[in-house]
Design a protein around this motif. Structure first.
Motif, short mmCIF file in Angstrom:
data_model
loop_
_atom_site.label_atom_id
_atom_site.label_comp_id
_atom_site.label_asym_id
_atom_site.label_seq_id
_atom_site.Cartn_x
_atom_site.Cartn_y
_atom_site.Cartn_z
N GLY A 154 0.69 -1.05 -0.05
CA GLY A 154 0.24 -0.06 0.13
C GLY A 154 0.76 1.10 -0.25
N PHE A 169 -6.73 2.61 -4.88
CA PHE A 169 -6.48 2.21 -3.57
C PHE A 169 -7.91 2.10 -2.68
CE2 PHE A 169 -4.60 3.73 0.55
CZ PHE A 169 -3.72 2.49 0.93
N TRP A 171 -9.38 2.94 0.13
CA TRP A 171 -9.30 3.48 0.53
C TRP A 171 -9.60 3.62 3.12
CZ3 TRP A 171 -5.04 7.34 0.41
CH2 TRP A 171 -4.99 7.36 -1.09
N THR A 189 -8.68 -5.68 0.93
CA THR A 189 -8.75 -5.67 1.90
C THR A 189 -8.70 -4.28 2.08
OG1 THR A 189 -7.82 -5.64 3.97
CG2 THR A 189 -6.06 -5.95 2.62
N LYS A 190 -7.84 -3.08 3.54
CA LYS A 190 -8.34 -1.68 3.36
C LYS A 190 -6.84 -1.92 2.74
CE LYS A 190 -7.67 -1.13 7.79
NZ LYS A 190 -7.73 -2.78 8.50
N GLY A 191 -6.21 -0.77 2.26
CA GLY A 191 -4.61 -0.70 2.39
C GLY A 191 -4.45 -0.92 0.47
N VAL A 192 -4.99 -1.53 0.32
CA VAL A 192 -4.14 -2.40 -0.85
C VAL A 192 -4.78 -1.91 -2.24
CG1 VAL A 192 -3.64 -4.54 -0.06
CG2 VAL A 192 -5.91 -4.52 -1.40
#
Lengths: 262, 391
Positions: A154, A169, A171, A189-192
């Motif tokens: 990320g 992305f 967020w 998932t978040k952050g990728v």
């Protein structure tokens, strides 16, 4: 089958040596490459997959929405309903924004305002792959630029590097914002970071990308390295453009129009 | 030597606990970010780097600027820097620590940071940035600690540290060059796609870093028995002057190339930053503040009469620092993303949690700096008390 003590020891010695070597090999040489879909015998293969977008065949709003909806639905792309969190794999913008270097106010009426579909260009010389510090984004042997959601840290270097604005992305956690879950494709998932994957999961099953399937011939998909492929035939008989001035060798071509649709 | 950081006045402990409190608040907000994701910040699909990466970029410069003391002292035998050298080296340590924390704060998946090591990728500039930053941190800790330890015992530094000191000079240049390469090699961002980026980075670093060092030296003189001395401060003032002029000159070169060539893509980000674009102009007041401060700073620094007055010099250094912080810690990063590749404008402004996390990281940096300076200054004060001020 019996085996003498001496042979057994020899075999064991060689095997353990082999294990030792392959272990070092694994650790130092072939550090696991990021995941790729295994292709089955029925899978479609190519040296360099490419897409031709024929804007003449996009006539109504529905023509655009159909390709966008199918992609976002089968790939579990979330809809946050706001621009700040936005994740998109395929979308539209007007000609003058898609090709800022082709600005020309004397074009036939309607061309400047004509919408084009946009998605990852699966560049042959992809800057996103060049900058990724973990090889989470990588170019496959068939030319597709893929993304490993489980390796991505990320850092978003790829988003800064992509001249086509193709990357999104996560967020925040996307899962609550997926309207209808497709259990056959992974959620993120978040952050990728994520983006269009030219439907590698469908190619592996012998199917063309979903957007192509529903485009009524407006999108053509094929092997750019094969002179007899459908994409090459279209490109050899129609004038096409792409944002090529940056040297990334994009694999998405646009046919703008001719007399018949002016 | 570290024990010297454990004894101090009430004021010292008050400051330490104040910083700890700020760090605590920052950490609470970081936990919120960790749980929710980077959506807690003002960043978006179009402006995908913001305040965190801006701070990182700016602070790499502050860290590199220690070399502005090391070169005169070790290569030109400028003895007057002898006593404040340690302040520069420890400032570099604190700055690199902050750089790393800002990178961590900016990562979408911080728990996967070891993927950088598991899957080393030499074609990524970030791979090299990780190497040079970690190396620079290590170099400065070793050099600073060893030379200070030897100094305390009135001994010359051990011979083995000399090669490390010489190595730290190109290494300092490398950290900021590599950081500039993060931006200067990206095809679709004309604002960053400039050969002068690394040079401009170094020039602004050698202005902002020593400016901060002058401010710190003056604070040290006021609060402790250790006086960094008038002459080293004046020498640093000259370095800030030259570097600030060079930095501004490089910026003007960028503006000339963009606007004389009239290439739209090269002008667009400057237009957005300094005049506003398509009706969007959130950063315009900030960028002009940066410009005005730069002009004021250069006028005050170039004139020897004002530069030699320490109060005016201090003021000029504050203007240099703020001007370059805005330019590099904010405008340079956001400007690169506006407009986006489709010539559309999405604006960015940091959110409250993002700002508090940023302040928290600065507080960690200040804590590291305070502890290291306390050690260094205690050694100096002991030398003054024993009257063995041989330098």
């Amino acid at each position: 089958m019996s085996i003498s003590r001496r042979d057994f020891l020899k075999l064991a010695g060689i095997s353990s040596l082999g294990i030792g070597f392959s272990a070092t090999d694994l650790l130092w040489k072939n550090r696991a490459e990021a995941i790729e879909y295994m292709s089955s015998p029925k899978g479609l293969t190519a040296k360099r997959w490419a897409m031709v977008v024929d804007l003449r065949k996009f006539k109504t709003e529905e023509d655009y929405n159909r390709v966008i909806d199918i992609c976002h639905r089968i790939h579990n792309v979330p809809d946050f309903g706001n621009l700040k969190d936005e994740v998109k794999w395929i979308w539209t913008d007007t000609f003058e924004h898609v090709f800022p270097f082709q600005k020309n106010e004397y074009l036939p009426e309607g061309v400047q305002e004509k919408k084009a579909v946009l998605f990852c260009n699966h560049c042959d010389n992809p800057p996103c792959v060049r900058v990724c510090p973990t090889k989470a984004t990588f170019k496959r042997k068939d030319g597709i630029v893929a993304q490993d959601y489980h390796r991505c840290i990320g850092c978003r270097f790829c988003m800064a590097a992509c001249p086509f604005g193709s990357r999104s992305f996560n967020w925040r956690d996307p899962r609550p914002f997926i309207k209808r879950l497709n259990p056959k494709f992974p959620t993120r998932t978040k952050g990728v970071v994520e983006k269009c994957n030219f439907c590698v999961e469908r190619l592996a099953e012998g199917l063309k990308p979903a957007c192509v399937e529903v485009s009524n011939g407006a999108l053509t998909f094929g092997d750019l390295s094969d002179p007899n492929s459908e994409v090459r035939k279209i490109l050899s008989t129609n004038y096409s453009i792409r944002k090529a001035e940056l040297g990334t060798r994009p694999s998405v071509f646009y046919i703008i129009g001719g007399d018949e649709d002016a | 030597m570290l024990e010297k950081a454990l004894t101090g006045s009430r004021r010292y402990w008050g400051w330490i606990f104040f910083l700890l409190a700020v760090i605590g608040v920052g950490f609470i907000f970081y936990l919120r970010q960790f749980a929710y994701g980077l959506g807690i910040t003002g960043m978006s699909r179009d402006v995908s780097w913001g305040l965190y990466i801006g701070q990182f970029t700016f602070l790499v410069g502050v860290a590199a600027s220690a070399v502005m003391l090391v070169i005169p002292y070790y290569l030109h035998d400028f003895k007057k820097f002898g006593k404040i050298l340690i302040l520069g080296e420890f400032l570099a340590v604190a700055a690199v620590v902050m750089c790393m924390l800002f990178i961590m704060a900016d990562m979408g998946q911080p728990m996967r940071v070891m993927n950088l090591v598991l899957h080393p990728t030499p074609n990524s500039v970030m791979f090299w940035d990780a190497i040079v930053l970690n190396g620079y941190l290590l170099l400065n800790i070793i050099i600073g600690w060893t030379t200070l330890g030897a100094d305390r015992k009135e001994l010359p530094p051990p011979a083995w540290v000399k090669p490390l000191i010489y190595l730290s000079i190109p290494w300092a240049i490398s950290i900021h060059t590599v950081t500039a390469f993060l931006y200067a090699g990206l095809p679709g961002r004309p604002f960053w796609l400039s050969a002068i980026m690394a040079a401009r980075f170094l020039a602004s670093a050698f202005a902002a870093g020593p400016a901060l060092l002058i401010i710190l030296a003056l604070i040290v003189r006021k609060l402790t028995k250790f006086d960094p001395g008038k002459e080293p401060i004046q020498a640093l003032g000259k370095i800030v002057t030259y570097a600030m002029i060079a930095s501004t000159f490089f910026l003007i070169l960028e503006v000339f190339t963009a606007f004389y060539s009239q290439i739209p893509g090269h002008m667009a980000s400057f237009e957005y930053l300094y005049a506003g674009l398509d009706g969007f102009g959130k950063l315009v007041p900030l960028m002009w503040l940066s410009t005005i401060l730069a002009v004021v700073a250069i006028i005050l620094l170039v004139n020897p009469n004002t530069r030699k007055n320490e109060s005016i010099l201090a003021f000029a250094c504050i203007t240099v620092f703020i001007s370059l912080w805005i330019d590099k810690g904010f405008g340079l990063i956001v400007g690169g993303f506006v407009p986006n590749p489709f010539e559309r404008v999405t604006e960015y402004w940091p959110t409250m949690p993002e700002t508090i996390i940023t302040i928290g990281v600065w507080a960690i940096g200040l804590l590291v700096l305070t502890v290291l300076y306390k050690v260094a200054i205690s050694v100096r004060e002991a030398q003054i008390d024993s009257g063995s001020n041989t330098h």
